[in-house]
Motif scaffolding. Structure first.
Motif, PDB file in Angstrom:
ATOM      1  N   UNK A 142       0.832  -1.216   0.000  1.00 45.78           N
ATOM      2  CA  UNK A 142       0.000   0.000   0.000  1.00 45.78           C
ATOM      3  C   UNK A 142       0.860   1.257   0.000  1.00 45.78           C
ATOM      4  N   UNK A 143       2.088   1.186   0.504  1.00 41.80           N
ATOM      5  CA  UNK A 143       2.955   2.369   0.503  1.00 41.80           C
ATOM      6  C   UNK A 143       3.568   2.638  -0.872  1.00 41.80           C
ATOM      7  N   UNK A 144       3.330   1.769  -1.824  1.00 41.08           N
ATOM      8  CA  UNK A 144       3.863   1.923  -3.181  1.00 41.08           C
ATOM      9  C   UNK A 144       2.815   2.623  -4.052  1.00 41.08           C
ATOM     10  N   UNK A 145       2.600   3.899  -3.779  1.00 39.18           N
ATOM     11  CA  UNK A 145       1.515   4.647  -4.395  1.00 39.18           C
ATOM     12  C   UNK A 145       1.568   4.639  -5.920  1.00 39.18           C
ATOM     13  N   UNK A 146       2.762   4.647  -6.488  1.00 44.81           N
ATOM     14  CA  UNK A 146       2.875   4.682  -7.940  1.00 44.81           C
ATOM     15  C   UNK A 146       2.370   3.406  -8.600  1.00 44.81           C
ATOM     16  N   UNK A 147       2.154   2.336  -7.820  1.00 40.00           N
ATOM     17  CA  UNK A 147       1.590   1.093  -8.373  1.00 40.00           C
ATOM     18  C   UNK A 147       0.059   1.080  -8.326  1.00 40.00           C
ATOM     19  N   UNK A 148      -0.569   2.064  -7.700  1.00 43.07           N
ATOM     20  CA  UNK A 148      -2.031   2.079  -7.570  1.00 43.07           C
ATOM     21  C   UNK A 148      -2.777   1.940  -8.901  1.00 43.07           C
ATOM     22  N   UNK A 149      -2.298   2.533 -10.010  1.00 44.21           N
ATOM     23  CA  UNK A 149      -3.027   2.351 -11.270  1.00 44.21           C
ATOM     24  C   UNK A 149      -3.170   0.889 -11.693  1.00 44.21           C
ATOM     25  N   UNK A 150      -2.342  -0.002 -11.146  1.00 46.08           N
ATOM     26  CA  UNK A 150      -2.437  -1.415 -11.500  1.00 46.08           C
ATOM     27  C   UNK A 150      -3.663  -2.092 -10.896  1.00 46.08           C
ATOM     28  N   UNK A 187       5.802  -5.056  -4.078  1.00 41.16           N
ATOM     29  CA  UNK A 187       6.690  -4.562  -5.129  1.00 41.16           C
ATOM     30  C   UNK A 187       7.761  -3.629  -4.570  1.00 41.16           C
ATOM     31  N   UNK A 188       7.612  -3.244  -3.329  1.00 39.17           N
ATOM     32  CA  UNK A 188       8.541  -2.343  -2.650  1.00 39.17           C
ATOM     33  C   UNK A 188       7.986  -2.035  -1.274  1.00 39.17           C
ATOM     34  N   UNK A 189       8.652  -1.140  -0.571  1.00 40.70           N
ATOM     35  CA  UNK A 189       8.189  -0.785   0.772  1.00 40.70           C
ATOM     36  C   UNK A 189       8.738   0.559   1.175  1.00 40.70           C
ATOM     37  N   UNK A 190       7.992   1.263   1.981  1.00 35.84           N
ATOM     38  CA  UNK A 190       8.490   2.462   2.670  1.00 35.84           C
ATOM     39  C   UNK A 190       8.036   2.324   4.097  1.00 35.84           C
ATOM     40  N   UNK A 191       8.965   2.142   5.011  1.00 36.61           N
ATOM     41  CA  UNK A 191       8.669   1.825   6.403  1.00 36.61           C
ATOM     42  C   UNK A 191       8.794   3.038   7.304  1.00 36.61           C
ATOM     43  N   UNK A 192       8.885   4.231   6.732  1.00 38.95           N
ATOM     44  CA  UNK A 192       9.013   5.441   7.532  1.00 38.95           C
ATOM     45  C   UNK A 192       7.752   5.732   8.340  1.00 38.95           C
ATOM     46  N   UNK A 241       7.462  13.642  -2.568  1.00 40.10           N
ATOM     47  CA  UNK A 241       8.300  13.606  -1.371  1.00 40.10           C
ATOM     48  C   UNK A 241       7.819  12.420  -0.537  1.00 40.10           C
ATOM     49  N   UNK A 242       8.431  12.225   0.626  1.00 40.35           N
ATOM     50  CA  UNK A 242       7.971  11.135   1.492  1.00 40.35           C
ATOM     51  C   UNK A 242       6.502  11.281   1.870  1.00 40.35           C
ATOM     52  N   UNK A 243       6.005  12.520   1.892  1.00 34.41           N
ATOM     53  CA  UNK A 243       4.622  12.733   2.347  1.00 34.41           C
ATOM     54  C   UNK A 243       3.710  13.377   1.311  1.00 34.41           C
ATOM     55  N   UNK A 244       4.194  13.658   0.114  1.00 39.58           N
ATOM     56  CA  UNK A 244       3.367  14.338  -0.893  1.00 39.58           C
ATOM     57  C   UNK A 244       3.271  13.501  -2.170  1.00 39.58           C
ATOM     58  N   UNK A 294     -15.168   7.940 -15.274  1.00 39.80           N
ATOM     59  CA  UNK A 294     -16.304   8.185 -16.166  1.00 39.80           C
ATOM     60  C   UNK A 294     -16.130   9.455 -16.993  1.00 39.80           C
ATOM     61  N   UNK A 295     -14.920   9.662 -17.501  1.00 39.64           N
ATOM     62  CA  UNK A 295     -14.650  10.806 -18.365  1.00 39.64           C
ATOM     63  C   UNK A 295     -14.364  12.100 -17.632  1.00 39.64           C
ATOM     64  N   UNK A 296     -14.407  12.105 -16.304  1.00 37.06           N
ATOM     65  CA  UNK A 296     -14.101  13.305 -15.518  1.00 37.06           C
ATOM     66  C   UNK A 296     -12.654  13.188 -15.047  1.00 37.06           C
ATOM     67  N   UNK A 297     -11.794  14.009 -15.628  1.00 35.77           N
ATOM     68  CA  UNK A 297     -10.363  13.976 -15.312  1.00 35.77           C
ATOM     69  C   UNK A 297     -10.060  14.993 -14.216  1.00 35.77           C
ATOM     70  N   UNK A 298      -9.312  14.568 -13.223  1.00 41.60           N
ATOM     71  CA  UNK A 298      -8.941  15.433 -12.105  1.00 41.60           C
ATOM     72  C   UNK A 298      -7.458  15.256 -11.786  1.00 41.60           C
ATOM     73  N   UNK A 299      -6.846  16.343 -11.336  1.00 37.73           N
ATOM     74  CA  UNK A 299      -5.488  16.299 -10.808  1.00 37.73           C
ATOM     75  C   UNK A 299      -5.512  16.936  -9.432  1.00 37.73           C
ATOM     76  N   UNK A 300      -4.772  16.318  -8.508  1.00 41.71           N
ATOM     77  CA  UNK A 300      -4.713  16.874  -7.157  1.00 41.71           C
ATOM     78  C   UNK A 300      -3.492  16.348  -6.426  1.00 41.71           C
ATOM     79  N   UNK A 301      -3.137  17.053  -5.373  1.00 39.62           N
ATOM     80  CA  UNK A 301      -2.052  16.637  -4.495  1.00 39.62           C
ATOM     81  C   UNK A 301      -2.646  16.142  -3.186  1.00 39.62           C
TER      82      UNK A 301
END
Length: 149
Positions: free
Chosen positions: A21-29, A142-147, A41-44, A52-59
């Motif tokens: 779950x800490x491997x956020x970049x794998x979420x699209x899978x 696939x990886x880990x971040x234990x911070x 960053x470690x926290x951002x 459904x066709x509604x595209x959003x970007x957020x931090x």
């Protein structure tokens, strides 16, 4: 604000489920509607979604992270407003309950109608089921971040 809560039992140890779950970049899978996540960053994190066709970007900022227990977040900038927490509960050496709780503000008529019809609830349930299949099929993270945050 609307709320959704879903949980699922996965057939992997708690550290494996948490580490994945800490491997956020794998979420699209395994998360439908998530096109891309960038760990800035470690926290951002920066999210690009298309539901459904509604595209959003957020931090989103990680507000709390305790290894093998929980990851909490809140949006800090962009086109959506949400906050949530995912918790990990050891059932035995090889099974973990993953529980996701989220608050979000539907924006626009389509999102408000979809919320009333339970679209977000069903999508969340489906995302957790896909996470279960993803991690059980792999058998390891696939990886880990234990911070700690």
């Amino acid at each position: 604000m609307s709320q959704v809560e879903e949980s699922i039992e996965v057939g992997v140890p708690v550290h494996t489920a948490y580490d994945q779950w800490t491997q956020f970049e794998s979420f699209p899978e395994f998360m439908s509607g998530v096109e891309r996540i960038e760990q800035r960053t470690d926290t951002l994190t920066h999210w690009v979604t298309n539901v459904n066709g509604v595209r959003r970007e957020f931090d989103a900022r990680i507000t709390e992270q305790i290894p093998d227990e929980r990851v909490a977040w809140t949006t800090v900038a962009g086109e959506t407003e949400q906050a949530g927490v995912v918790t990990f509960h050891r059932l035995d050496d090889d099974h973990t309950k993953v529980m996701l709780q989220m608050e979000f503000r539907p924006d626009g008529v389509a999102e408000k109608v979809g919320d009333k019809l339970g679209v977000v609830q069903r999508q969340t349930k489906g995302d957790l089921e896909r996470f279960k299949h993803f991690i059980e099929r792999r058998g390891h993270e696939t990886g880990a971040w234990r911070g700690v945050v």
